[in-house]
Design an enzyme around this catalytic site. Structure first.
Site, PDB file in Angstrom:
ATOM      1  NE  ARG A   1      -0.958 -26.916   2.293  1.00 33.23           N
ATOM      2  CZ  ARG A   1      -0.608 -28.447   2.261  1.00 33.23           C
ATOM      3  NH1 ARG A   1      -1.497 -29.130   1.988  1.00 33.23           N
ATOM      4  NH2 ARG A   1       0.580 -28.736   2.927  1.00 33.23           N
TER       5      ARG A   1
ATOM      6  NE  ARG B   1     -10.369 -29.943   0.738  1.00 34.04           N
ATOM      7  CZ  ARG B   1      -9.335 -30.598   0.529  1.00 34.04           C
ATOM      8  NH1 ARG B   1      -8.353 -30.047  -0.162  1.00 34.04           N
ATOM      9  NH2 ARG B   1      -9.822 -31.823  -0.118  1.00 34.04           N
TER      10      ARG B   1
ATOM     11  CD  GLU C   1      -3.353 -36.736   1.665  1.00 39.53           C
ATOM     12  OE1 GLU C   1      -4.023 -36.441   0.434  1.00 39.53           O
ATOM     13  OE2 GLU C   1      -2.430 -36.056   1.863  1.00 39.53           O
TER      14      GLU C   1
ATOM     15  CB  SER D   1       1.134 -37.211   1.586  1.00 40.17           C
ATOM     16  OG  SER D   1       1.323 -37.461   0.334  1.00 40.17           O
TER      17      SER D   1
ATOM     18  NE  ARG E   1      -7.712 -33.269   5.898  1.00 40.62           N
ATOM     19  CZ  ARG E   1      -7.168 -33.161   4.485  1.00 40.62           C
ATOM     20  NH1 ARG E   1      -6.618 -34.322   4.056  1.00 40.62           N
ATOM     21  NH2 ARG E   1      -7.678 -32.022   3.769  1.00 40.62           N
TER      22      ARG E   1
END
Length: 426
Positions: A261, A276, A348, A351, A390
RNA sequence: GGAGUCGUCGCAUAGUUGGUCUAGUGCGCCACAUUGGAAAUGUGGUAUACCGGCAACGGUAUCAAGGGUUCGAAUCCCUUCGACUCCGCCA
């Protein structure tokens, strides 16, 4: 993509979806275009039928000339209408690709994550009898990473785990994959290189113009390929253009892949620690099922992730994401957030999303219903299995000891050679 | 990267001097018949999408995809994608 018939019959519901999800309302223009397309189809098909009839008569006709002449005339007429039909169909397609999925009634209405609702909290954040260290301090003192060096070599937003931390990441991946396999999921290692169309088919671009790439996608220079941000998009296309037997459903996949990403919209956020990155590893849960099974599968996926949180002995909470936060293609979405002691907050880790038939319409993935023999679109759902590194953050922060060592959650100990703790001065 | 072969209805295949191909055949599948039941056999059926229609039904498209030639294309031409075989290179 939605069903054009549904849009025709329920324009108000669709318009409302555009509003609560913050996407432009193109419904009126779409319906006008649709009407014109149907009109032109009727006209051109009637003319083509006549032309075909004449073509069939020509071989046996005694005087072919007048028939050939008439056929040629019709062809010219058809050509005109076909040209307009083609452009109208292109326009209709484009508009169809701009209509968002209808959110579930249960989803909180709101513009962004501030409207999200916490629906449950599991476990209690631990009360430390010493001053707990933040992830970066634990990583530093145990020599578990090399952030400056790797940033110099590979650039920002890359990471490199060393020694026991690298082992731990691998152990968590293996644990989650094995757990999902034991629950009937088929393990698939997915490629990370893919075609932009594949990403589009997963509904991850808002519009239909593949040249307007989402800010989050890496294109590979000099090629027509890009890097996938998640295995979800590969898994979504796995049964494209197939008509599955109903008996095959639900199909459950656990996909593993490196994820890429650009994080273009996140400049300055989470620049420290293991939260991240441009590249990370993720196990993704993905399900194809009958639409009426979707809610049940959503709970199943969510439970899997919650069980994984519990297995990793992490306090966590479950969020109902608002309409404005859930994105273009989703019916409903539940984030699962784990407790990050260093930030005194939940963040988070996964999801869980119901997509309805939105992706299946783009990939043309269908099933044949028993009894009626009808062909219908499947529903698809996805959820994180585990995202690394993460997930390593709450694991090391929550399970740390005063000497900087970290207790290994029970479920991971067999995968760590039977060790019960790593790091510290032992 | 170089050379060649090839992509047809779930699978396997026929069809490539353009026009009874609205694509034949076998297998599979479904229904019926036959049978005490089954096998075997026989008969019939067996796609998807869209348009029109209350429906019955009619029409259009699809022989990898897109474009072209032609009154007419599975069949001829071009482009793209994919598969296989050899060579080169490599994990």
């Amino acid at each position: 993509m939605l069903d054009i018939k549904f849009i025709r019959e329920n324009p108000d519901i669709v318009k409302n979806a555009c509003r609560v999800k913050n996407f432009p309302d193109v419904v009126d223009e779409l319906l006008l275009t649709d009407a014109r397309v149907r009109e032109l189809k009727t006209i051109t098909q009637t003319m083509t039928a006549e032309k075909n009839k004449i073509s069939r008569e020509i071989p046996t006709a005694s005087d072919k000339a007048p028939l050939i002449k008439r056929s040629k005339e019709i062809s010219d007429e058809i050509a005109n209408d076909m040209a307009e039909l083609a452009s109208q169909e292109d326009k209709l397609n484009d508009l169809m690709h701009r209509v968002p999925q209808i959110p579930d009634e249960s989803a909180p209405i709101g513009n962004d994550d501030s409207a999200n609702i916490e629906i449950r909290r599991v476990g209690t954040p631990r009360k430390f009898d010493f001053t707990p260290r933040a992830q970066w301090d634990l990583l530093d003192m145990n020599n578990w990473w090399m952030p400056e060096k790797i940033a110099n070599i590979c650039g920002t937003r890359t990471y490199c785990l060393v020694g026991e931390a690298a082992e731990l990441e691998l152990a968590i991946e293996t644990y989650v994959i094995q757990k999902l396999i034991s629950r009937g999921f088929t393990f698939i290692e997915c490629p990370s290189i893919t075609k932009p169309q594949t990403i589009f088919n997963a509904g991850h671009f808002m519009g239909s113009d593949l040249n307007i790439m989402n800010d989050d996608v890496f294109m590979l220079t000099g090629t027509d390929r890009c890097l996938a941000g998640t295995a979800e998009i590969i898994l979504n296309s796995l049964h494209a253009d197939e008509i599955l037997p109903e008996s095959a459903l639900p199909i459950k996949y656990a996909g593993f892949s490196p994820c890429f990403r650009r994080e273009a919209g996140a400049a300055g956020r989470d620049t420290r620690g293991l939260v991240r990155f441009h590249q990370f590893n993720k196990v993704e849960q993905y399900i194809f099922c009958k639409p009426e099974q979707s809610d049940e599968m959503h709970e199943l996926l969510l439970n899997n992730l919650c069980d994984i949180m519990a297995d990793l002995e992490l306090p966590y909470r479950v969020i109902a994401n608002s309409t404005g936060d859930m994105g273009f293609n989703k019916v409903k979405m539940n984030d699962v957030e784990a407790w990050f002691p260093s930030e005194s907050t939940y963040r988070e880790l996964g999801s869980c999303s119901s997509i309805g038939t939105f992706q299946a319409r783009r990939t043309n993935t269908r099933f044949r219903e028993n009894g009626t023999n009808e062909v219908k679109f499947v529903a698809t759902l996805n959820n994180t299995g585990i995202a690394l590194p993460r997930a390593l953050v709450p694991v090391i922060e929550n399970h740390q000891n005063a000497d900087g060592s970290v207790n290994i959650p029970k479920c991971l100990q067999p995968l760590m050679g039977g060790r019960t703790k790593i790091g510290g001065k032992h």
